[in-house]
Design a protein around this motif. Structure first.
Motif, PDB file in Angstrom:
ATOM      1  N   GLY A 110       2.629   4.912   2.397  1.00  0.00           N
ATOM      2  CA  GLY A 110       2.598   5.317   0.991  1.00  0.00           C
ATOM      3  C   GLY A 110       2.761   6.816   0.841  1.00  0.00           C
ATOM      4  N   SER A 111       2.107   7.591   1.711  1.00  0.00           N
ATOM      5  CA  SER A 111       2.255   9.048   1.686  1.00  0.00           C
ATOM      6  C   SER A 111       3.688   9.451   2.014  1.00  0.00           C
ATOM      7  N   MET A 112       4.291   8.752   2.954  1.00  0.00           N
ATOM      8  CA  MET A 112       5.684   9.030   3.289  1.00  0.00           C
ATOM      9  C   MET A 112       6.573   8.788   2.076  1.00  0.00           C
ATOM     10  N   ALA A 113       6.407   7.629   1.442  1.00  0.00           N
ATOM     11  CA  ALA A 113       7.228   7.300   0.271  1.00  0.00           C
ATOM     12  C   ALA A 113       7.056   8.340  -0.827  1.00  0.00           C
ATOM     13  N   CYS A 114       5.835   8.752  -1.071  1.00  0.00           N
ATOM     14  CA  CYS A 114       5.553   9.752  -2.101  1.00  0.00           C
ATOM     15  C   CYS A 114       6.233  11.079  -1.765  1.00  0.00           C
ATOM     16  N   ASN A 115       6.093  11.539  -0.542  1.00  0.00           N
ATOM     17  CA  ASN A 115       6.687  12.811  -0.126  1.00  0.00           C
ATOM     18  C   ASN A 115       8.216  12.775  -0.167  1.00  0.00           C
ATOM     19  N   LEU A 116       8.809  11.650   0.205  1.00  0.00           N
ATOM     20  CA  LEU A 116      10.267  11.525   0.126  1.00  0.00           C
ATOM     21  C   LEU A 116      10.720  11.502  -1.334  1.00  0.00           C
ATOM     22  N   GLU A 117       9.994  10.784  -2.167  1.00  0.00           N
ATOM     23  CA  GLU A 117      10.361  10.642  -3.576  1.00  0.00           C
ATOM     24  C   GLU A 117      10.369  11.989  -4.304  1.00  0.00           C
ATOM     25  N   ILE A 118       9.390  12.829  -4.025  1.00  0.00           N
ATOM     26  CA  ILE A 118       9.322  14.117  -4.727  1.00  0.00           C
ATOM     27  C   ILE A 118      10.067  15.237  -3.987  1.00  0.00           C
ATOM     28  N   GLY A 119      10.668  14.915  -2.843  1.00  0.00           N
ATOM     29  CA  GLY A 119      11.433  15.901  -2.099  1.00  0.00           C
ATOM     30  C   GLY A 119      10.573  16.916  -1.363  1.00  0.00           C
ATOM     31  N   ASN A 120       9.309  16.570  -1.128  1.00  0.00           N
ATOM     32  CA  ASN A 120       8.391  17.466  -0.426  1.00  0.00           C
ATOM     33  C   ASN A 120       8.663  17.495   1.077  1.00  0.00           C
ATOM     34  N   MET A 121       9.151  16.379   1.605  1.00  0.00           N
ATOM     35  CA  MET A 121       9.452  16.273   3.031  1.00  0.00           C
ATOM     36  C   MET A 121      10.741  15.479   3.181  1.00  0.00           C
ATOM     37  N   ASP A 122      11.367  15.611   4.350  1.00  0.00           N
ATOM     38  CA  ASP A 122      12.564  14.842   4.667  1.00  0.00           C
ATOM     39  C   ASP A 122      12.214  13.765   5.680  1.00  0.00           C
ATOM     40  N   PHE A 123      13.040  12.747   5.757  1.00  0.00           N
ATOM     41  CA  PHE A 123      12.775  11.614   6.633  1.00  0.00           C
ATOM     42  C   PHE A 123      12.540  12.056   8.079  1.00  0.00           C
TER      43      PHE A 123
END
Length: 138
Positions: A110-123
């Motif tokens: 869930g944290s991964m999905a959130c960070n990817l969605e807002i552009g905070n982190m890359d895959f």
């Protein structure tokens, strides 16, 4: 997306860990924003439980997402999910390197999905590198 059908009890335990699926087949659909633990952001996702996808490999996933549809990620509940502690999910990159997998404990997807969605982190920041401790373990 369930890709291993050898452990029905494990699958139901996985869904329970994600908050249980609602009548429309979603987990995390009715989250109260005031009750979210930002360190372990819950996953909101459509559950796919279809034997048609049994044995599906990460590299096959990008072709399943319809063109023009925005899907942040696809998480696979595979044999590893039901055999290893932490019920790890194999998450598949759909954009940067389509088909590239990253394996994360269920509680971190869930944290991964959130960070990817807002552009905070890359895959690629979620892909395990030999000799490096994952950011969620630090």
């Amino acid at each position: 997306m369930r890709t291993s059908f050898d452990d029905g009890d494990g699958w139901h335990a996985q869904l329970d860990e994600l908050g249980g699926a609602d009548e429309d087949g979603w987990v995390g659909a009715d989250l109260d924003p005031d009750e979210i633990d930002v360190d372990h952001y819950p996953l909101g996702a459509l559950v796919v439980d279809d034997r048609h996808f049994e044995g599906l490999l990460p590299g096959q996933v990008p072709a399943l997402v319809p063109p023009g549809e925005h899907t942040t990620l696809v998480a696979l509940a595979d044999a590893r999910t039901f055999a290893e502690p932490g019920r790890p999910l194999t998450v598949v990159d759909l954009y940067d390197t389509p088909g590239q997998p990253a394996v994360l404990p269920c509680r971190m997807v869930g944290s991964m999905a959130c960070n990817l969605e807002i552009g905070n982190m890359d895959f690629h920041e979620f892909v395990a590198e030999e000799g490096m401790e994952p950011w969620w373990e630090g």
